[in-house]
Motif scaffolding. Structure first.
Motif, mmCIF file in Angstrom:
data_model
loop_
_atom_site.group_PDB
_atom_site.id
_atom_site.type_symbol
_atom_site.label_atom_id
_atom_site.label_comp_id
_atom_site.label_asym_id
_atom_site.label_seq_id
_atom_site.Cartn_x
_atom_site.Cartn_y
_atom_site.Cartn_z
ATOM 1 N N ALA A 76 -9.429 117.416 14.657
ATOM 2 C CA ALA A 76 -8.545 116.742 13.713
ATOM 3 C C ALA A 76 -7.341 116.202 14.478
ATOM 4 C CB ALA A 76 -8.104 117.714 12.631
ATOM 5 N N GLY A 77 -6.987 114.968 14.232
ATOM 6 C CA GLY A 77 -5.924 114.312 14.983
ATOM 7 C C GLY A 77 -6.423 113.568 16.198
ATOM 8 N N GLY A 78 -7.709 113.756 16.537
ATOM 9 C CA GLY A 78 -8.299 113.059 17.677
ATOM 10 C C GLY A 78 -8.703 111.634 17.328
ATOM 11 N N VAL A 79 -9.177 110.929 18.341
ATOM 12 C CA VAL A 79 -9.536 109.527 18.171
ATOM 13 C C VAL A 79 -11.033 109.337 18.383
ATOM 14 C CG1 VAL A 79 -9.224 107.172 19.039
ATOM 15 C CG2 VAL A 79 -7.268 108.722 18.901
ATOM 16 N N ALA A 80 -11.681 108.789 17.376
ATOM 17 C CA ALA A 80 -13.079 108.388 17.479
ATOM 18 C C ALA A 80 -13.105 106.874 17.626
ATOM 19 C CB ALA A 80 -13.857 108.821 16.241
ATOM 20 N N ALA A 81 -13.678 106.398 18.707
ATOM 21 C CA ALA A 81 -13.745 104.961 18.953
ATOM 22 C C ALA A 81 -15.144 104.476 18.619
ATOM 23 C CB ALA A 81 -13.416 104.640 20.412
ATOM 24 N N ALA A 82 -15.275 103.719 17.528
ATOM 25 C CA ALA A 82 -16.565 103.131 17.159
ATOM 26 C C ALA A 82 -16.826 101.930 18.054
ATOM 27 C CB ALA A 82 -16.544 102.712 15.698
ATOM 28 N N GLU A 83 -18.066 101.788 18.499
ATOM 29 C CA GLU A 83 -18.439 100.707 19.415
ATOM 30 C C GLU A 83 -19.456 99.781 18.748
ATOM 31 O OE1 GLU A 83 -20.444 100.113 23.870
ATOM 32 O OE2 GLU A 83 -19.883 102.107 23.154
ATOM 33 N N PHE A 84 -19.075 98.525 18.609
ATOM 34 C CA PHE A 84 -19.938 97.501 18.008
ATOM 35 C C PHE A 84 -20.488 96.582 19.089
ATOM 36 C CE2 PHE A 84 -17.546 98.801 14.340
ATOM 37 C CZ PHE A 84 -18.309 98.486 13.226
ATOM 38 N N HIS A 85 -21.741 96.158 18.907
ATOM 39 C CA HIS A 85 -22.326 95.131 19.756
ATOM 40 C C HIS A 85 -23.205 94.214 18.919
ATOM 41 C CE1 HIS A 85 -20.729 96.321 23.605
ATOM 42 N NE2 HIS A 85 -21.044 97.582 23.341
ATOM 43 N N THR A 200 -12.993 119.707 13.878
ATOM 44 C CA THR A 200 -12.480 121.041 14.164
ATOM 45 C C THR A 200 -10.974 121.074 13.962
ATOM 46 O OG1 THR A 200 -12.209 120.542 16.524
ATOM 47 C CG2 THR A 200 -14.325 121.469 15.828
ATOM 48 N N GLY A 201 -10.450 122.259 13.729
ATOM 49 C CA GLY A 201 -9.017 122.381 13.485
ATOM 50 C C GLY A 201 -8.692 121.848 12.104
ATOM 51 N N GLY A 202 -7.609 121.102 12.009
ATOM 52 C CA GLY A 202 -7.284 120.469 10.737
ATOM 53 C C GLY A 202 -6.486 121.343 9.808
ATOM 54 N N GLY A 203 -6.445 120.896 8.540
ATOM 55 C CA GLY A 203 -5.633 121.595 7.550
ATOM 56 C C GLY A 203 -6.384 121.771 6.251
ATOM 57 N N ASN A 204 -5.679 121.549 5.143
ATOM 58 C CA ASN A 204 -6.262 121.795 3.819
ATOM 59 C C ASN A 204 -6.136 120.593 2.898
ATOM 60 O OD1 ASN A 204 -6.981 124.666 4.165
ATOM 61 N ND2 ASN A 204 -4.750 124.948 4.373
ATOM 62 N N ALA A 205 -6.030 119.410 3.452
ATOM 63 C CA ALA A 205 -5.846 118.205 2.636
ATOM 64 C C ALA A 205 -7.063 117.958 1.751
ATOM 65 C CB ALA A 205 -5.606 117.004 3.535
ATOM 66 N N LYS A 206 -6.796 117.429 0.573
ATOM 67 C CA LYS A 206 -7.854 117.054 -0.365
ATOM 68 C C LYS A 206 -7.617 115.604 -0.799
ATOM 69 C CE LYS A 206 -8.616 121.754 -2.051
ATOM 70 N NZ LYS A 206 -8.648 122.659 -3.242
ATOM 71 N N PRO A 207 -8.036 114.649 0.034
ATOM 72 C CA PRO A 207 -7.763 113.240 -0.269
ATOM 73 C C PRO A 207 -8.482 112.777 -1.540
ATOM 74 C CG PRO A 207 -8.460 113.555 2.019
ATOM 75 C CD PRO A 207 -8.742 114.826 1.301
ATOM 76 N N ALA A 208 -7.882 111.807 -2.209
ATOM 77 C CA ALA A 208 -8.571 111.130 -3.310
ATOM 78 C C ALA A 208 -9.755 110.374 -2.731
ATOM 79 C CB ALA A 208 -7.618 110.178 -4.016
#
Length: 243
Positions: A76-85, A200-208
């Motif tokens: 959680a808080g990390g960066v996932a880089a999506a790769e398009f081709h 992994t990690g993170g908190g307890n947020a419950k987004p709409a």
């Protein structure tokens, strides 16, 4: 002569549409490449999804087999880089339309949905929340698609630090608005795939959350646009979730 001109114009538009296509087929976590097709459900073609009411708009369809069974770990808080081709094969050498035709314009968006098992085939009924969007910058006049092209197909998406730990699907889409002045229309393209994550990690947020299909309707903001005249643009879907 007029009929011939119209036929030629149609052919040029068709070729442009094919060149515009792009596929999310790989991603990296905090700068480390996972590998082509690893933890990503890669469609077997770069054909667009045009029907926003279809279940295919969730994670696409007709995936390359076997679909990856890898679930990539992302803090959680990390960066996932999506790769398009340009094609499902990923980068295959110099191509002026890789990752997509630079004349095409539109937003890039990303959503997360919690899921019991990120490798399960069934994806209907999931609840999605938006974590990223790049539409039209009114100052630079650049679209999300422009940045995708400039960044050679990569889009960096930060996983919110407060989301709950667990397995998720990361849905990333590039929308082409080349001729989307009305809906339904032949040129409203959505190109998306889903990556399989363990946060992994993170908190307890419950987004709409929202559902796919359902989050987009023919009258939603951002579903129709005039890329040649509009100076502002509202991306479709809900607001981006923030912690």
């Amino acid at each position: 002569m007029k009929a011939s001109f119209l036929s030629l114009a149609s052919l040029v538009l068709a070729i442009s549409s094919v060149n515009a296509r792009t596929v999310f087929s790989a991603f990296a976590v905090n700068g480390v490449e996972e590998g082509h097709g690893v933890a990503v459900r890669v469609p077997s073609t770069n054909n667009p999804i045009k029907d926003i009411t279809s279940n295919d708009i969730i994670c696409n369809t007709n995936f390359i087999q076997p679909v990856s069974t890898v679930v990539a770990s992302v803090p959680a808080g990390g960066v996932a880089a999506a790769e398009f081709h340009h094609t499902p094969a990923g980068y295959v050498g110099p191509d002026p339309s890789d990752p997509l035709d630079p004349t095409e314009k539109g937003p890039v968006l990303a959503y997360l949905a919690a899921i019991p098992d990120a490798t399960q085939a069934e994806v209907t009924g999931l609840k999605w929340f938006k974590i990223f969007e790049e539409g039209l910058n009114p100052t630079t006049h650049q679209w999300g698609s422009d940045l995708l092209f400039i960044n050679e197909g990569y889009v960096n998406i930060t996983i919110p630090s407060c989301v709950q730990a667990g397995q998720y699907l990361l849905r990333v889409e590039s929308i082409s608005l080349a001729s989307a002045t009305s809906y339904p229309g032949a040129e409203f393209y959505v190109r998306m795939s889903c990556a399989q994550l363990e946060v992994t990690g993170g908190g307890n947020a419950k987004p709409a959350t929202v559902s796919f299909p359902g989050a987009y309707t023919p009258t939603s903001p951002g579903i129709t646009a005039n890329i040649y005249g509009d100076t502002t643009y509202t991306c479709p879907g809900p607001a981006v979730f923030t912690c």
